[in-house]
Write an enzyme that holds these catalytic residues in place. Structure first.
Site, PDB file in Angstrom:
ATOM      1  N   ASN A 163      -2.624  44.669  18.760  1.00 36.22           N
ATOM      2  CA  ASN A 163      -1.640  43.602  19.116  1.00 36.22           C
ATOM      3  C   ASN A 163      -1.953  43.109  17.799  1.00 36.22           C
ATOM      4  O   ASN A 163      -0.990  42.277  16.890  1.00 36.22           O
ATOM      5  CB  ASN A 163      -3.113  42.748  19.634  1.00 36.22           C
ATOM      6  N   PRO A 187      -6.034  54.516  15.014  1.00 33.69           N
ATOM      7  CA  PRO A 187      -5.118  53.137  15.225  1.00 33.69           C
ATOM      8  C   PRO A 187      -5.018  52.830  16.679  1.00 33.69           C
ATOM      9  O   PRO A 187      -4.698  54.129  17.866  1.00 33.69           O
ATOM     10  CB  PRO A 187      -3.853  52.976  14.489  1.00 33.69           C
ATOM     11  N   SER A 188      -4.509  52.179  17.663  1.00 34.14           N
ATOM     12  CA  SER A 188      -3.760  52.739  18.680  1.00 34.14           C
ATOM     13  C   SER A 188      -2.901  53.410  18.605  1.00 34.14           C
ATOM     14  O   SER A 188      -2.071  53.565  18.238  1.00 34.14           O
ATOM     15  CB  SER A 188      -3.306  51.190  19.213  1.00 34.14           C
ATOM     16  N   VAL A 190      -0.363  53.076  20.301  1.00 32.36           N
ATOM     17  CA  VAL A 190       1.382  52.574  20.802  1.00 32.36           C
ATOM     18  C   VAL A 190       1.642  51.862  19.774  1.00 32.36           C
ATOM     19  O   VAL A 190       2.486  51.675  19.471  1.00 32.36           O
ATOM     20  CB  VAL A 190       0.609  51.116  21.907  1.00 32.36           C
ATOM     21  N   GLY A 239     -10.780  46.124  25.009  1.00 34.03           N
ATOM     22  CA  GLY A 239     -11.009  45.482  26.208  1.00 34.03           C
ATOM     23  C   GLY A 239     -12.019  45.017  26.821  1.00 34.03           C
ATOM     24  O   GLY A 239     -13.053  46.451  25.546  1.00 34.03           O
ATOM     25  N   GLU A 241     -13.948  46.061  29.251  1.00 31.50           N
ATOM     26  CA  GLU A 241     -14.287  47.489  30.009  1.00 31.50           C
ATOM     27  C   GLU A 241     -14.650  48.399  29.397  1.00 31.50           C
ATOM     28  O   GLU A 241     -15.632  49.069  29.354  1.00 31.50           O
ATOM     29  CB  GLU A 241     -13.867  47.753  31.378  1.00 31.50           C
ATOM     30  N   GLU A 260     -15.461  43.605  19.630  1.00 30.37           N
ATOM     31  CA  GLU A 260     -14.357  42.371  19.665  1.00 30.37           C
ATOM     32  C   GLU A 260     -13.843  42.114  20.812  1.00 30.37           C
ATOM     33  O   GLU A 260     -13.216  43.299  20.606  1.00 30.37           O
ATOM     34  CB  GLU A 260     -14.389  42.231  17.761  1.00 30.37           C
ATOM     35  N   CYS A 294      -6.933  37.912  21.438  1.00 26.81           N
ATOM     36  CA  CYS A 294      -7.684  37.467  22.224  1.00 26.81           C
ATOM     37  C   CYS A 294      -8.705  36.169  21.953  1.00 26.81           C
ATOM     38  O   CYS A 294      -9.593  36.156  23.370  1.00 26.81           O
ATOM     39  CB  CYS A 294      -8.764  38.983  21.552  1.00 26.81           C
ATOM     40  N   GLU A 395      -8.573  38.204  31.902  1.00 26.64           N
ATOM     41  CA  GLU A 395      -7.871  38.036  30.490  1.00 26.64           C
ATOM     42  C   GLU A 395      -6.324  38.672  31.211  1.00 26.64           C
ATOM     43  O   GLU A 395      -6.250  39.855  31.016  1.00 26.64           O
ATOM     44  CB  GLU A 395      -8.284  38.648  29.528  1.00 26.64           C
ATOM     45  N   GLY A 468     -18.504  40.512  23.499  1.00 35.40           N
ATOM     46  CA  GLY A 468     -18.848  41.286  21.871  1.00 35.40           C
ATOM     47  C   GLY A 468     -20.086  41.531  21.073  1.00 35.40           C
ATOM     48  O   GLY A 468     -21.319  40.094  21.882  1.00 35.40           O
ATOM     49  N   GLU A 472     -16.800  40.560  12.938  1.00 37.46           N
ATOM     50  CA  GLU A 472     -16.000  40.234  11.988  1.00 37.46           C
ATOM     51  C   GLU A 472     -16.018  39.579  10.881  1.00 37.46           C
ATOM     52  O   GLU A 472     -15.850  38.553  11.022  1.00 37.46           O
ATOM     53  CB  GLU A 472     -15.081  41.126  12.620  1.00 37.46           C
TER      54      GLU A 472
END
Length: 494
Positions: A163, A187-188, A190, A239, A241, A260, A294, A395, A468, A472
């Site tokens: 995000n 990094p992701s 995505v 996330g 989980e 986080e 988030c 969420e 979390g 940060e």
């Protein structure tokens, strides 16, 4: 810069590889991920999935740089390197903004504002590192001088979500390297585009080889990093989980962690609130990054005396939001990240209906031909809801908020705290005593009073409960990237 030119560059470049030990070696793996433009679903670029051997190379390069170069530097030397990195990022602001817009779907105006802030993040930690000191302790021994040292941890694995890919990467990298650590960033899969450009900036800034490494890939790459014996700390944003699984894996090696995680943040609006201001904050939290934030306030807990006016005002505000192509300067809200996220958000409409909540979509975009190929959804509200419903507790991570009503201060604060999460909260009241009471009572890492901005680089950010562990931003982030050593010097006669 033309974003069309940039898209063409990305599409014709072949498969991008990793940044290891100051270089871009030819990828060894056969698997690649495709990143898509969420505004139209078309492919943008291909990125190699790191093999376990490439993860080893990155960690070993980071370890070598820590032991031989970066960990031995003075604070002033690290400061000078970080300043050069900030300059390189500033030089790339426009390119980085377009990369983030293409990759994430953020409106270009938002991306530009975000990228303009990033050099300051590096500058901030470059300056703060000069204050990284120990202290002299008063102990009960006449012949002993006892003092403490702040020392780096070693090699940090940094895993960031899709995000805010570059913002979150730098919020992890900057304090870690300022404290003297070296890092491996994943990094992701995505949204890898801005991390690639960051690696180029690192190389051009002359950061010593191995200090910052970037490996691309999905869950397998992340797992290889998390379980690697050469990693001293794991910093993860994502996330809850997934965070729990990382926490368990870190425990096996007694690795330090910063996590986080998720949020379902409350916006508590009392009957004496500045209603237009509260409505504006609720609107921004709905549409910022298409609700994929988030810390966004997605539980709107409103006093019954002003609830109807609040809902009417918010519905009208969301109805006027300009949804459209992210590259348009007038766009306020773009698409969500991909088809899977769009499906997840849409599924909660049925969940809320089954629970008895009333789903209100604030715009009808079904007839918008210009949006049909992208992953667009309209801002929405769940009305007539209770805090026990899944739409109030889970969420959703999209432009969807649940409205809950309360009568007394005690009830409002009970609702605010009745959540497994505790990342952030906003409270609107003109009563200064109530403001202090709510700030003390609400179980969240950040509480904003009559204000909606929940995170700045200078202040610590991190959650309570399942949101979390660790902090940060701010000085605390850098302290979390260090270990404290006690030195006891006997100076009596022997």
């Amino acid at each position: 810069m033309s974003h069309l030119t940039l898209e063409q560059e990305l599409k014709t470049a072949g498969t991008y590889g990793h940044f290891i030990d100051g270089d871009f070696p030819i990828p060894r793996g056969e698997t690649a991920h495709v990143t898509l433009n969420p505004a139209n679903g078309t492919p943008l670029a291909h990125f190699a999935e790191a093999t376990s051997a490439e993860v080893d190379d990155a960690v070993n390069a980071a370890r070598h740089a820590f032991l031989t170069v970066w960990g031995r530097m003075t604070g002033r030397e690290r400061y000078e390197h970080m300043r050069r990195l900030a300059v390189e990022l500033e030089r790339r602001t426009e390119r980085l903004a377009w990369l983030e817009t293409l990759d994430v779907g953020k409106p270009i105006g938002v991306s530009r504002a975000t990228m303009r802030d990033l050099p300051y993040t590096v500058d901030y930690y470059a300056s703060v590192l000069h204050g990284l000191t120990g202290e002299t302790l008063q102990v009960g021994e006449h012949d002993v001088l006892n003092f403490t040292l702040r020392e780096p941890l070693g090699v940090c694995a940094l895993i960031v979500p899709w995000n805010y890919p570059l913002t979150l990467a730098l919020l992890k990298i900057a304090p870690a390297i300022a404290a003297g650590n070296t890092v491996v960033l994943k990094p992701s899969e995505v949204t890898p585009l801005s991390a690639l450009e960051l690696a180029r900036a690192v190389a051009d800034a002359g950061i010593p080889a191995g200090v910052i490494n970037v490996v691309f890939g999905g869950g397998a790459t992340g797992n290889a990093l998390i379980h690697h014996p050469g990693i001293d700390k794991i910093s993860f944003t994502g996330g809850t989980e997934t965070g729990k699984r990382i926490y368990a894996a870190a425990a096996a090696g007694l690795k330090r962690v910063t996590l986080e995680l998720g949020g379902k943040s409350p916006l508590v609006v009392f009957d004496d609130a500045d209603l237009p201001r509260a409505i504006e904050v609720a609107k921004i939290d709905s549409i910022r990054n298409s609700g994929q934030v988030c810390a966004a306030c997605t539980r709107l807990i409103v006093h019954e005396a002003v609830a109807d006016a609040f809902v009417d005002g918010l519905t009208q505000a969301l109805a006027g939001v300009r949804i459209g192509e992210p590259g348009n300067d007038e766009t306020e809200m773009g698409p969500v990240i991909n088809a899977a996220q769009l499906k997840r958000i849409s599924s909660y409409r049925e969940v809320g209906h089954e629970e008895g909540a009333h789903f209100t979509e604030c715009q009808n975009i079904d007839t918008r031909a210009d949006l049909k190929n992208g992953y667009y959804t309209a801002p929405a509200l769940f009305l007539q809801a209770s805090n026990e419903m899944r739409v109030s507790r889970e969420e959703i991570f999209g432009p969807v908020q649940t409205v809950l009503r309360f009568r007394t201060e005690e009830e409002g604060l009970r609702l605010a705290n009745d959540s497994p999460y505790g990342l952030a909260a906003c409270v609107f009241t003109r009563d200064s005593a109530r403001a202090i009471r709510t700030a003390r009572t609400i179980q969240a890492g950040t509480v904003c009073i009559n204000y909606g901005v929940k995170a700045v680089v200078e202040a610590p950010f991190g959650g309570y409960k399942q949101s979390g562990i660790g902090k940060e931003r701010g000085l605390q982030a850098m302290l979390d990237d260090t270990q404290l050593k006690s030195v006891r010097l006997y100076h009596g006669r022997t």
